[in-house]
Write a protein that holds these residues in place. Sequence first.
Motif, mmCIF file in Angstrom:
data_model
loop_
_atom_site.group_PDB
_atom_site.id
_atom_site.type_symbol
_atom_site.label_atom_id
_atom_site.label_comp_id
_atom_site.label_asym_id
_atom_site.label_seq_id
_atom_site.Cartn_x
_atom_site.Cartn_y
_atom_site.Cartn_z
ATOM 1 N N ILE A 18 0.706 -1.120 -0.006
ATOM 2 C CA ILE A 18 -0.008 0.102 -0.020
ATOM 3 C C ILE A 18 0.852 1.321 -0.109
ATOM 4 C CG2 ILE A 18 -0.366 -0.014 2.462
ATOM 5 C CD1 ILE A 18 -2.972 0.683 2.036
ATOM 6 N N SER A 19 1.969 1.181 0.636
ATOM 7 C CA SER A 19 2.964 2.462 0.597
ATOM 8 C C SER A 19 3.515 2.492 -0.789
ATOM 9 C CB SER A 19 4.263 1.972 1.599
ATOM 10 O OG SER A 19 3.649 1.915 2.804
ATOM 11 N N THR A 20 3.763 1.494 -1.662
ATOM 12 C CA THR A 20 4.289 1.694 -3.016
ATOM 13 C C THR A 20 3.091 2.289 -3.838
ATOM 14 O OG1 THR A 20 5.574 -0.474 -2.878
ATOM 15 C CG2 THR A 20 4.929 0.262 -4.954
ATOM 16 N N LEU B 260 3.631 5.962 -5.595
ATOM 17 C CA LEU B 260 3.317 5.879 -7.201
ATOM 18 C C LEU B 260 2.373 6.711 -7.706
ATOM 19 C CD1 LEU B 260 3.704 4.830 -10.009
ATOM 20 C CD2 LEU B 260 1.805 3.096 -9.505
ATOM 21 N N ASN B 261 1.318 7.054 -6.501
ATOM 22 C CA ASN B 261 0.146 8.153 -6.688
ATOM 23 C C ASN B 261 0.595 9.674 -6.654
ATOM 24 O OD1 ASN B 261 -1.965 9.917 -5.299
ATOM 25 N ND2 ASN B 261 -2.957 8.783 -6.902
ATOM 26 N N PHE C 287 -2.518 0.278 -11.958
ATOM 27 C CA PHE C 287 -1.377 -0.343 -11.306
ATOM 28 C C PHE C 287 -1.692 -1.633 -10.404
ATOM 29 C CE2 PHE C 287 1.964 -0.438 -7.798
ATOM 30 C CZ PHE C 287 2.918 -1.122 -8.463
ATOM 31 N N ILE C 288 -2.747 -1.152 -9.171
ATOM 32 C CA ILE C 288 -3.126 -2.112 -8.500
ATOM 33 C C ILE C 288 -3.894 -3.170 -8.881
ATOM 34 C CG2 ILE C 288 -4.949 -2.195 -6.487
ATOM 35 C CD1 ILE C 288 -4.873 0.775 -5.795
ATOM 36 N N LEU D 237 10.443 5.425 -4.336
ATOM 37 C CA LEU D 237 10.784 6.741 -3.311
ATOM 38 C C LEU D 237 12.256 7.455 -3.824
ATOM 39 C CD1 LEU D 237 10.868 5.251 0.576
ATOM 40 C CD2 LEU D 237 9.613 7.193 -0.441
ATOM 41 N N SER D 238 12.814 6.545 -4.476
ATOM 42 C CA SER D 238 13.909 7.346 -5.083
ATOM 43 C C SER D 238 13.660 8.135 -6.436
ATOM 44 C CB SER D 238 15.097 6.506 -5.612
ATOM 45 O OG SER D 238 15.998 6.926 -6.437
ATOM 46 N N ILE D 239 12.690 7.753 -6.904
ATOM 47 C CA ILE D 239 12.156 8.683 -7.841
ATOM 48 C C ILE D 239 11.171 9.886 -7.536
ATOM 49 C CG2 ILE D 239 10.470 8.714 -9.958
ATOM 50 C CD1 ILE D 239 11.233 5.777 -10.609
ATOM 51 N N TYR D 240 10.459 9.632 -6.528
ATOM 52 C CA TYR D 240 9.793 10.845 -5.805
ATOM 53 C C TYR D 240 10.520 11.944 -5.485
ATOM 54 C CZ TYR D 240 6.868 12.876 -2.422
ATOM 55 O OH TYR D 240 5.986 14.120 -1.585
#
Length: 216
Positions: free
Chosen positions: A121-123, A127-128, A148-149, A173-176
């Motif tokens: 759910i964190s992923t 992503l959102n 995606f889900i 997280l890196s992309i964010y």
Amino acid sequence: MENIKNNQYLNIIVLGLIFLLLVFFLNPNFIPEFKHWTTYHRDDIVFVYGTLIYNEGYDQHHLDHPSLFTFIFTSITYKIFYLIGFLDHYTLSGFIKSEDINVSLSKLFFVSKITILFFSISTVIILNRILFLLSINQFNSFLLSCLFIFSTGFISASNRLESGLISLFLIFLSIYFFLKFINSKKKIEIIFFIICFIFLFSSMMQKKIIYFNIPF
């Protein structure tokens, strides 16, 4: 601005509910009773056993891939559930001394599944946020997150105990933080760029195949 934040929170809540409904649909006995540990994927036992060894303090050799954070995060979850009284042990020696090995293994698998669901759910949430930063459109980011889900790969990864999902979480997280750095206007926010590389290298430590997703 306040309306945008409220819509973001609403999107996150709705996405969380959609994911939980999907989990309960795919695992109808997830809450009423424990699934027997033999009903899980045959490779899942590796991560449960590896976490018990990690908690015992033994060195692990001849690993096909590091899965470093899988053992660290699952170890933390084991200790939390041990402190609240759900688990009777969280080490290999404690498991060996358990009165009913089947019940102990089923509980360990259940707690491990909770860990994977948390990162699942964190992923979705990360992503959102990434999609929103790219499109600046709440509806588009919400729709793509829903797709995606329900994607086959995500459904498979979120219903197994494996290292790939946590690696995906770290690379997201890196992309964010990289996008946050690009959109930042203050020099002090160079910290976002540093955090970006921290999570990037962490994802590499978690799963070597992530190398193929990095354009350098």
